[in-house]
Write a protein that holds these residues in place. Structure first.
Motif, PDB file in Angstrom:
ATOM      1  N   SER A 137      39.678  52.537  -0.365  1.00  0.00           N
ATOM      2  CA  SER A 137      38.993  52.146   0.865  1.00  0.00           C
ATOM      3  C   SER A 137      39.775  52.579   2.103  1.00  0.00           C
ATOM      4  O   SER A 137      39.202  53.144   3.038  1.00  0.00           O
ATOM      5  CB  SER A 137      38.782  50.630   0.877  1.00  0.00           C
ATOM      6  N   LEU A 138      41.073  52.338   2.113  1.00  0.00           N
ATOM      7  CA  LEU A 138      41.877  52.593   3.307  1.00  0.00           C
ATOM      8  C   LEU A 138      42.367  54.033   3.434  1.00  0.00           C
ATOM      9  O   LEU A 138      42.542  54.522   4.547  1.00  0.00           O
ATOM     10  CB  LEU A 138      43.069  51.636   3.352  1.00  0.00           C
ATOM     11  N   ARG A 139      42.594  54.698   2.303  1.00  0.00           N
ATOM     12  CA  ARG A 139      43.203  56.033   2.380  1.00  0.00           C
ATOM     13  C   ARG A 139      42.302  57.168   1.935  1.00  0.00           C
ATOM     14  O   ARG A 139      42.573  58.324   2.257  1.00  0.00           O
ATOM     15  CB  ARG A 139      44.486  56.052   1.551  1.00  0.00           C
ATOM     16  N   GLU A 140      41.259  56.844   1.191  1.00  0.00           N
ATOM     17  CA  GLU A 140      40.402  57.910   0.663  1.00  0.00           C
ATOM     18  C   GLU A 140      38.976  57.864   1.224  1.00  0.00           C
ATOM     19  O   GLU A 140      38.098  58.572   0.731  1.00  0.00           O
ATOM     20  CB  GLU A 140      40.356  57.836  -0.868  1.00  0.00           C
ATOM     21  N   GLY A 141      38.742  56.993   2.208  1.00  0.00           N
ATOM     22  CA  GLY A 141      37.449  56.970   2.882  1.00  0.00           C
ATOM     23  C   GLY A 141      36.308  56.298   2.133  1.00  0.00           C
ATOM     24  O   GLY A 141      35.143  56.476   2.494  1.00  0.00           O
ATOM     25  N   LYS A 142      36.623  55.523   1.114  1.00  0.00           N
ATOM     26  CA  LYS A 142      35.559  54.800   0.405  1.00  0.00           C
ATOM     27  C   LYS A 142      35.079  53.646   1.287  1.00  0.00           C
ATOM     28  O   LYS A 142      35.744  53.243   2.237  1.00  0.00           O
ATOM     29  CB  LYS A 142      36.073  54.255  -0.936  1.00  0.00           C
ATOM     30  N   PRO A 143      33.908  53.078   0.985  1.00  0.00           N
ATOM     31  CA  PRO A 143      33.357  52.005   1.832  1.00  0.00           C
ATOM     32  C   PRO A 143      34.293  50.790   1.930  1.00  0.00           C
ATOM     33  O   PRO A 143      35.087  50.522   1.026  1.00  0.00           O
ATOM     34  CB  PRO A 143      32.059  51.614   1.115  1.00  0.00           C
ATOM     35  N   TRP A 144      34.143  50.040   3.009  1.00  0.00           N
ATOM     36  CA  TRP A 144      34.984  48.866   3.273  1.00  0.00           C
ATOM     37  C   TRP A 144      34.899  47.854   2.155  1.00  0.00           C
ATOM     38  O   TRP A 144      35.863  47.168   1.847  1.00  0.00           O
ATOM     39  CB  TRP A 144      34.615  48.212   4.607  1.00  0.00           C
ATOM     40  N   TRP A 145      33.732  47.758   1.528  1.00  0.00           N
ATOM     41  CA  TRP A 145      33.562  46.729   0.501  1.00  0.00           C
ATOM     42  C   TRP A 145      34.375  47.038  -0.759  1.00  0.00           C
ATOM     43  O   TRP A 145      34.636  46.154  -1.548  1.00  0.00           O
ATOM     44  CB  TRP A 145      32.081  46.473   0.200  1.00  0.00           C
ATOM     45  N   TRP A 146      34.797  48.295  -0.945  1.00  0.00           N
ATOM     46  CA  TRP A 146      35.724  48.592  -2.042  1.00  0.00           C
ATOM     47  C   TRP A 146      37.039  47.838  -1.812  1.00  0.00           C
ATOM     48  O   TRP A 146      37.606  47.271  -2.729  1.00  0.00           O
ATOM     49  CB  TRP A 146      36.004  50.091  -2.125  1.00  0.00           C
ATOM     50  N   GLY A 147      37.491  47.853  -0.572  1.00  0.00           N
ATOM     51  CA  GLY A 147      38.717  47.132  -0.230  1.00  0.00           C
ATOM     52  C   GLY A 147      38.562  45.634  -0.401  1.00  0.00           C
ATOM     53  O   GLY A 147      39.468  44.954  -0.876  1.00  0.00           O
ATOM     54  N   LEU A 148      37.400  45.129  -0.033  1.00  0.00           N
ATOM     55  CA  LEU A 148      37.125  43.704  -0.210  1.00  0.00           C
ATOM     56  C   LEU A 148      37.116  43.337  -1.692  1.00  0.00           C
ATOM     57  O   LEU A 148      37.739  42.343  -2.102  1.00  0.00           O
ATOM     58  CB  LEU A 148      35.796  43.330   0.452  1.00  0.00           C
ATOM     59  N   CYS A 149      36.433  44.141  -2.499  1.00  0.00           N
ATOM     60  CA  CYS A 149      36.418  43.885  -3.958  1.00  0.00           C
ATOM     61  C   CYS A 149      37.831  43.957  -4.532  1.00  0.00           C
ATOM     62  O   CYS A 149      38.220  43.124  -5.361  1.00  0.00           O
ATOM     63  CB  CYS A 149      35.518  44.888  -4.668  1.00  0.00           C
ATOM     64  N   GLY A 150      38.582  44.958  -4.076  1.00  0.00           N
ATOM     65  CA  GLY A 150      39.970  45.074  -4.529  1.00  0.00           C
ATOM     66  C   GLY A 150      40.793  43.855  -4.175  1.00  0.00           C
ATOM     67  O   GLY A 150      41.606  43.378  -4.971  1.00  0.00           O
ATOM     68  N   SER A 151      40.565  43.309  -2.996  1.00  0.00           N
ATOM     69  CA  SER A 151      41.294  42.105  -2.573  1.00  0.00           C
ATOM     70  C   SER A 151      40.954  40.914  -3.459  1.00  0.00           C
ATOM     71  O   SER A 151      41.835  40.131  -3.822  1.00  0.00           O
ATOM     72  CB  SER A 151      40.961  41.787  -1.113  1.00  0.00           C
ATOM     73  N   VAL A 152      39.691  40.776  -3.813  1.00  0.00           N
ATOM     74  CA  VAL A 152      39.273  39.681  -4.701  1.00  0.00           C
ATOM     75  C   VAL A 152      39.935  39.838  -6.074  1.00  0.00           C
ATOM     76  O   VAL A 152      40.440  38.870  -6.653  1.00  0.00           O
ATOM     77  CB  VAL A 152      37.734  39.627  -4.828  1.00  0.00           C
ATOM     78  N   VAL A 153      39.964  41.061  -6.585  1.00  0.00           N
ATOM     79  CA  VAL A 153      40.585  41.313  -7.881  1.00  0.00           C
ATOM     80  C   VAL A 153      42.089  41.013  -7.811  1.00  0.00           C
ATOM     81  O   VAL A 153      42.678  40.457  -8.758  1.00  0.00           O
ATOM     82  CB  VAL A 153      40.316  42.759  -8.356  1.00  0.00           C
ATOM     83  N   LEU A 154      42.726  41.340  -6.692  1.00  0.00           N
ATOM     84  CA  LEU A 154      44.158  41.048  -6.535  1.00  0.00           C
ATOM     85  C   LEU A 154      44.426  39.540  -6.503  1.00  0.00           C
ATOM     86  O   LEU A 154      45.446  39.075  -7.028  1.00  0.00           O
ATOM     87  CB  LEU A 154      44.712  41.724  -5.275  1.00  0.00           C
ATOM     88  N   VAL A 155      43.519  38.778  -5.918  1.00  0.00           N
ATOM     89  CA  VAL A 155      43.668  37.315  -5.946  1.00  0.00           C
ATOM     90  C   VAL A 155      43.541  36.819  -7.387  1.00  0.00           C
ATOM     91  O   VAL A 155      44.332  35.983  -7.837  1.00  0.00           O
ATOM     92  CB  VAL A 155      42.640  36.633  -5.023  1.00  0.00           C
TER      93      VAL A 155
END
Length: 156
Positions: free
Chosen positions: A51-69
């Motif tokens: 999401s942050l470095r490869e230009g994928k949608p913002w919600w990829w980062g959000l999903c990643g954050s949930v998985v990290l929790v």
């Protein structure tokens, strides 16, 4: 004294945790938890990276954050009683799973040093995990959530 069938089943599945016994079922469950934690941490981190470095949608980062929790809770299920030992052992799995994830999903090509280094790490952390020690480093009397779950499963 008479031993109940629940106690016999619990002993068969969980082993004599108070005596530090690792059973095959407990080793397999513990290894599965390390792998699950690694998949969540590496996968969640990868989604945020994308999401942050490869230009994928913002919600990829959000999903990643949930998985990290979610990842943060998985090590708490380990039957190993020492926080430091759980995370030290997990570190070896994290290294190997990071390379596997990169190879499988990101086009990364590990070299011989990566493979040998990962193998050394995994061997090292398995020594740390399974080294014979007083109490085995396991939760006494099956107090860990995993041991409790196995005990409840055995009681059914």
């Amino acid at each position: 004294p008479r031993v109940s069938s629940v106690t016999a089943c619990r002993t068969a599945l969980v082993g004599e945790l108070a005596m530090g016994g690792w059973t095959p079922a407990l080793v397999c469950a513990s290894l599965a938890l390390f792998i699950a934690a690694g998949v969540c941490e590496v996968g969640g981190g990868w989604l945020v990276w994308q999401s942050l470095r490869e230009g994928k949608p913002w919600w990829w980062g959000l999903c990643g954050s949930v998985v990290l929790v979610l990842y943060g809770f998985i090590p708490c299920l380990q039957p190993i009683s020492d926080f430091g030992r759980v995370y030290a052992v997990y570190g070896g799995f994290f290294i190997a799973l990071s390379y596997l994830w990169g190879y499988g999903l990101d086009g990364f090509k590990p070299d011989v040093g990566d493979v040998v280094g990962s193998a050394v790490c995994l061997i090292g952390v398995l020594i740390v995990m399974l080294w014979p020690r007083d109490g085995g480093g396991l939760e006494a009397d099956g107090d860990a959530p995993l041991a409790k779950s196995l005990t409840q499963l055995a009681a059914r």
